[in-house]
Design an enzyme around this catalytic site. Structure first.
Site, mmCIF file in Angstrom:
data_model
loop_
_atom_site.group_PDB
_atom_site.id
_atom_site.type_symbol
_atom_site.label_atom_id
_atom_site.label_comp_id
_atom_site.label_asym_id
_atom_site.label_seq_id
_atom_site.Cartn_x
_atom_site.Cartn_y
_atom_site.Cartn_z
ATOM 1 N N ASP A 87 4.769 92.138 92.395
ATOM 2 C CA ASP A 87 5.413 93.469 92.884
ATOM 3 C C ASP A 87 5.329 92.673 94.668
ATOM 4 O O ASP A 87 4.102 91.948 94.929
ATOM 5 C CB ASP A 87 5.517 95.339 92.924
ATOM 6 C CG ASP A 87 4.071 95.350 93.542
ATOM 7 O OD1 ASP A 87 3.637 95.041 95.101
ATOM 8 O OD2 ASP A 87 3.392 95.945 92.273
ATOM 9 N N GLU A 88 6.466 93.607 95.190
ATOM 10 C CA GLU A 88 6.447 92.762 97.061
ATOM 11 C C GLU A 88 5.397 92.681 97.309
ATOM 12 O O GLU A 88 4.717 92.208 98.707
ATOM 13 C CB GLU A 88 7.812 93.318 97.232
ATOM 14 C CG GLU A 88 8.331 93.148 98.496
ATOM 15 C CD GLU A 88 9.767 93.565 98.800
ATOM 16 O OE1 GLU A 88 9.597 92.903 100.154
ATOM 17 O OE2 GLU A 88 9.832 94.619 98.268
#
Length: 192
Positions: free
Chosen positions: A48-49
């Site tokens: 994820d980011e």
């Protein structure tokens, strides 16, 4: 066609994709800005980011399918908020209930342990809260499933939210001394 494979150190704040047609994501950071990748490249799995670390890229869909199957271990180092207890470590190892796609999900047993010392990782681009806000603990979590934000949800489920998450290993491939944003072409992904 000869397939191409790469390992990269995905930086914090990057999406695990190369572009987006979503107008809300146009100002996001994409992997394509790190290297001149060949056409047809895809990330094998995602981070994820807010997560960072080892990410595999390939032009070969069969390799991607194999690595994404439940056969390949993925190891993460997680910096958690608080002095994690042995009981909480055991709970994560045994499997905990997390939310996934609006439903409850019981994670599979996995290998978890406290790291004796802070791992030698590059400094993250965004500062993590400092020791004035209380103790933190580094743990290693090795699993072979990969639900969305799974490690973060697992540590939160036992009361120790993740502050920093770094994937350090996929199969036999290790992050080693790679630097943030570094891209390394590799010959084979068959060593899993």
């Amino acid at each position: 066609m000869e397939h191409k494979h790469f390992i990269i150190y995905k930086p914090f704040g990057f999406l695990s994709q190369f572009y987006s047609n979503d107008s809300k994501q146009q100002k996001k950071n994409f992997l394509g800005s790190l290297h001149d990748f060949p056409e047809g490249i895809m990330a094998i799995g995602r981070l994820d980011e807010k997560s960072e670390g080892l990410l595999l890229l390939t032009t070969d869909g069969k390799t991607s399918d194999f690595v994404n199957s439940k056969k390949v271990d993925k190891e993460y180092y997680a910096l958690v908020d608080g002095a994690i207890t042995d009981e909480a470590v055991q709970q994560i190892a045994d499997g905990v209930e997390i939310g996934f796609n609006g439903k409850k999900y019981q994670t599979k047993p996995c290998k978890v342990f406290k790291l004796e010392e802070e791992p030698d990782l590059p400094t993250r681009s965004k500062k993590i809260r400092d020791a004035r806000h209380g103790p933190t603990t580094w743990i290693s979590v090795t699993l072979n499933e990969g639900k969305f934000r799974q490690v973060r949800k697992m540590t939160s489920a036992v009361g120790f939210p993740t502050l920093r998450l770094v994937r350090v290993r996929v199969g036999h491939l290790h992050l080693g001394q790679m630097q943030v944003g570094e891209v390394i072409p590799i010959d084979l992904l068959e060593e899993f």
